[in-house]
Design a protein around this motif. Sequence first.
Motif, PDB file in Angstrom:
ATOM      1  N   ILE A  50      53.032  96.448  70.066  1.00 23.74           N
ATOM      2  CA  ILE A  50      52.473  96.608  71.410  1.00 23.74           C
ATOM      3  C   ILE A  50      52.689  98.066  71.809  1.00 23.74           C
ATOM      4  O   ILE A  50      53.817  98.567  71.794  1.00 23.74           O
ATOM      5  N   LEU A  51      51.571  98.728  72.141  1.00 23.19           N
ATOM      6  CA  LEU A  51      51.608 100.160  72.430  1.00 23.19           C
ATOM      7  C   LEU A  51      51.099 100.454  73.832  1.00 23.19           C
ATOM      8  O   LEU A  51      50.255  99.727  74.357  1.00 23.19           O
ATOM      9  N   GLU A  52      51.555 101.553  74.397  1.00 27.81           N
ATOM     10  CA  GLU A  52      50.978 102.130  75.606  1.00 27.81           C
ATOM     11  C   GLU A  52      50.128 103.295  75.144  1.00 27.81           C
ATOM     12  O   GLU A  52      50.636 104.208  74.482  1.00 27.81           O
ATOM     13  N   THR A  53      48.829 103.258  75.422  1.00 26.92           N
ATOM     14  CA  THR A  53      47.912 104.304  74.964  1.00 26.92           C
ATOM     15  C   THR A  53      47.102 104.839  76.144  1.00 26.92           C
ATOM     16  O   THR A  53      47.259 104.361  77.276  1.00 26.92           O
ATOM     17  N   ASN A  54      46.211 105.778  75.841  1.00 23.91           N
ATOM     18  CA  ASN A  54      45.296 106.291  76.874  1.00 23.91           C
ATOM     19  C   ASN A  54      44.397 105.196  77.431  1.00 23.91           C
ATOM     20  O   ASN A  54      43.877 105.318  78.533  1.00 23.91           O
ATOM     21  N   LYS A  93      43.194  99.446  60.358  1.00 23.67           N
ATOM     22  CA  LYS A  93      42.577  99.537  59.030  1.00 23.67           C
ATOM     23  C   LYS A  93      41.055  99.413  59.143  1.00 23.67           C
ATOM     24  O   LYS A  93      40.326 100.179  58.536  1.00 23.67           O
ATOM     25  N   GLU A  94      40.581  98.457  59.916  1.00 24.21           N
ATOM     26  CA  GLU A  94      39.137  98.318  60.084  1.00 24.21           C
ATOM     27  C   GLU A  94      38.566  99.478  60.887  1.00 24.21           C
ATOM     28  O   GLU A  94      37.457  99.928  60.652  1.00 24.21           O
ATOM     29  N   MET A  95      39.337  99.989  61.820  1.00 21.80           N
ATOM     30  CA  MET A  95      38.878 101.085  62.665  1.00 21.80           C
ATOM     31  C   MET A  95      38.581 102.336  61.840  1.00 21.80           C
ATOM     32  O   MET A  95      37.605 103.033  62.078  1.00 21.80           O
ATOM     33  N   VAL A  96      39.428 102.623  60.827  1.00 21.01           N
ATOM     34  CA  VAL A  96      39.253 103.840  60.028  1.00 21.01           C
ATOM     35  C   VAL A  96      38.563 103.564  58.695  1.00 21.01           C
ATOM     36  O   VAL A  96      38.366 104.468  57.901  1.00 21.01           O
ATOM     37  N   ASP A 113      46.580 109.661  70.546  1.00 18.48           N
ATOM     38  CA  ASP A 113      45.571 110.252  71.450  1.00 18.48           C
ATOM     39  C   ASP A 113      44.232 110.412  70.733  1.00 18.48           C
ATOM     40  O   ASP A 113      43.178 110.329  71.360  1.00 18.48           O
ATOM     41  N   LYS A 114      44.257 110.666  69.428  1.00 22.78           N
ATOM     42  CA  LYS A 114      43.006 110.759  68.669  1.00 22.78           C
ATOM     43  C   LYS A 114      42.461 109.372  68.344  1.00 22.78           C
ATOM     44  O   LYS A 114      41.259 109.164  68.329  1.00 22.78           O
ATOM     45  N   LEU A 115      43.360 108.446  68.080  1.00 24.18           N
ATOM     46  CA  LEU A 115      42.943 107.086  67.730  1.00 24.18           C
ATOM     47  C   LEU A 115      42.377 106.345  68.948  1.00 24.18           C
ATOM     48  O   LEU A 115      41.405 105.604  68.842  1.00 24.18           O
ATOM     49  N   PHE A 116      43.007 106.553  70.088  1.00 22.55           N
ATOM     50  CA  PHE A 116      42.575 105.892  71.320  1.00 22.55           C
ATOM     51  C   PHE A 116      42.379 106.945  72.416  1.00 22.55           C
ATOM     52  O   PHE A 116      43.184 107.055  73.338  1.00 22.55           O
ATOM     53  N   PRO A 117      41.315 107.746  72.303  1.00 25.38           N
ATOM     54  CA  PRO A 117      41.103 108.821  73.301  1.00 25.38           C
ATOM     55  C   PRO A 117      40.754 108.255  74.671  1.00 25.38           C
ATOM     56  O   PRO A 117      40.244 107.141  74.791  1.00 25.38           O
ATOM     57  N   GLU A 118      41.037 109.073  75.673  1.00 22.51           N
ATOM     58  CA  GLU A 118      40.706 108.671  77.042  1.00 22.51           C
ATOM     59  C   GLU A 118      39.197 108.515  77.176  1.00 22.51           C
ATOM     60  O   GLU A 118      38.437 109.266  76.567  1.00 22.51           O
ATOM     61  N   ARG A 119      38.807 107.548  77.943  1.00 19.57           N
ATOM     62  CA  ARG A 119      37.375 107.349  78.215  1.00 19.57           C
ATOM     63  C   ARG A 119      36.921 108.335  79.263  1.00 19.57           C
ATOM     64  O   ARG A 119      37.635 108.608  80.219  1.00 19.57           O
ATOM     65  N   ILE A 134      42.797 108.845  54.052  1.00 21.58           N
ATOM     66  CA  ILE A 134      41.654 108.281  54.766  1.00 21.58           C
ATOM     67  C   ILE A 134      41.907 108.281  56.281  1.00 21.58           C
ATOM     68  O   ILE A 134      40.997 108.270  57.073  1.00 21.58           O
ATOM     69  N   TYR A 135      43.191 108.334  56.658  1.00 24.50           N
ATOM     70  CA  TYR A 135      43.558 108.357  58.068  1.00 24.50           C
ATOM     71  C   TYR A 135      43.584 109.791  58.624  1.00 24.50           C
ATOM     72  O   TYR A 135      43.906 109.990  59.777  1.00 24.50           O
ATOM     73  N   SER A 136      43.256 110.770  57.816  1.00 23.58           N
ATOM     74  CA  SER A 136      43.465 112.187  58.174  1.00 23.58           C
ATOM     75  C   SER A 136      42.954 112.588  59.550  1.00 23.58           C
ATOM     76  O   SER A 136      43.584 113.381  60.234  1.00 23.58           O
TER      77      SER A 136
END
Length: 157
Positions: A93-97, A77-80, A149-155, A127-129
Motif C-alpha cells: 500500500i503506497l501513498e502516491t501522486n 509488471k503489466e504497466m511496464v 513520481d514517474k510511475l504515477f505522475p500527477e494528473r 525494462i523498467y528503466s
Amino acid sequence: MSLVLSTQKKPVIYGQDTTKILEFLGVYLEDEFIGISLKNVLEISKILEIFPVPLTLHYIKGVINLRGEILPVVSIKEMVGVKETKEPTRLIILETNLGKLAILVDSVYGVLKIPEDNLEPNPMTSIYSNYLSNVALTPQGFISIIDLDKLFPEREE
C-alpha cells in the motif's frame, strides 16, 4: 631523496557524519530486485480479494477493501510490459501522486538502508528503466530504485 609523510590525521567528528542514509523496501518483480522509498510505503498486506472494475486500464487489476477503504490495485509488471510468470504474494500500500493505491509484488525482501553516496544514476538497462531513478549495489545484490513520481505522475486538471 627523502619521503616525508604527514603525521597529521584527518579529524574525526563523531555524530557529524554527513552521509545521508536512505531507506527502501526491497521487493521482487519477476527476477528484478526493486527498491521503493520507505517514505511512500504505508503498509504491506497479504493478497486480499480483488474485485474487478470494468472499463479500466489493463494494469488496474481491480479494487480491494482495506478495512473499509477502497483502493485500486495496480500490476506494475503489466504497466511496464513485463510478462508475468510469477504469482504475486503481497500487496504494497503506497501513498502516491494519485493518492493511496496498492501494487502487486511477487515477494518482499525487507527494509534496506543505503547511503545516498552509493546510489548511481539509472544505467537504462532494464525494462523498467523509464521508471527508475537510481541503482545501487548492496550486500543483498543489485537493486533498482523505482521512481514513483514517474510511475504515477500527477494528473493535469
